[in-house]
Design a protein around this motif. Sequence first.
Motif: not given
Length: 466
Positions: A8-30
């Motif tokens: 969908d054209n309305s979708d917004e890509p993740l920011t670079p930091v968002g992509r980093l925080l979804l990596q398995p090594e750095m998967n962080q939940i507050i």
Amino acid sequence: MDTSAADDNSDEPLTPVGRLLLQPEMNQIIHCAMGFKNSIDIDAVKSHLKTSLLLSHPRFSSLMLRDSRGLQHWHNAPNVDLDRHIIVIHNPVTTSPVDHETAVNEYLADLSTSSTRLSANKPLWELHLLMAHNCGIFRIHHALGDGVSVMSLFLESFRTRGSNGNEEKILGRGRRKRVNGEKGWWGLLIRLVEMLWFSLVFLVENAMRSLWLCDQKTAISGGDGVELWPRKLATARFRLEDMKLVKKAVPNATINDVLVGVVSSGLSRYLDHQTPNALHDGFRITGLAMVNLREQPGLQVSNFLESNSESSWGNKFGMFLLPIYYHKSSDLDPLVYLKRAKLVLDRKKQSLEADFSYKVGCFLITYFGAKVASWLLYRMVCNTSFTISNIIGPQEAIAIGGNLVTYLRVNTCSLPQALTMHMVSYAERADLQILVAKDIIPDPTFLAKCFEEALLDMKEAASSQP
């Protein structure tokens, strides 16, 4: 992680930091724990959330999907089913005869293991209601926003009636105004040279930490794979009034200086107890400190829903290496720890280390991929001994569904380090959550007491000054 298409054209890509925080090594939940004054009314909580700013924010009503090229996007899901996000636990979360605080900390410790994920088939947040303990726990993926964003959202969503609404007094950038006595061109030149020198030295050390330079092993050291180990959690409780009294004892000191001084003194006490005479005086222990990079001292409501705003929502934080030094606690004036902490932090603030960490991280993610950046960050975390952050929370009372919040505490998922610490101030209190790998630091309650006693000793020393 959902691998559905999201074209969908309305979708917004993740920011670079968002992509980093979804990596398995750095998967962080507050994890944000809120204690309530009265019994929890589930219907009142749901009713409040439905009309709150929280559900109006696009991040809390978006799915994280991948498009046909494998790129991650935020995809708006207009109908958020609260019943899928609110998890109600009626029975006590532990069968052992412990107090409510200990029970909640045990529950949080179990949630904090890196194997505990959020389901990607719904927006990346949950609210756990521990009915027997009058506690609610928000689980919010770090990719949605950082601690300052989350605290600001809570403030706007759960502010009580009659509050003044002045964000400028509640949330602030952690940078100190320069107090250099030099003026004019000469003073400007000195500050410029100091900034360039400290920035160069600290950036070289950051690179070395990411590759091979590692802390020597101590009784608090973690390492590769420790993020998978079982956790324990304890709370060190401070009075903001005490911290403010201590900081007045050293000119131009801040609450952050006091916190780092307390951690330095408390860790020295703990290591004295665990491994007496094993460390030499001045032994260095290195941590990672998180820094809010927003220019504005507070977040403006008018910009709050703008996820791309530089002054509002998102992950706008950097980090710097934080060296502290072991000293036998009986050999020093307690305020020496504060003075040394201030000296270290002043040099860090004169440099561009935190700003560069953010920009270099974004560059690496953009041009080399999140996996490379995640690997380098993971190595840096493995090569240091602890992580610490301090978020200024609401100074006024907040409430959910008319139920006043009595305490506010934050921690995150486990890291390769054996020790992570997150402090949040709320209504003249400051609670430091101490998350440990229990096979390395078996008694975090004793460590919390070391920190509390360190502040009391500093307060006594500050009170006795002429």
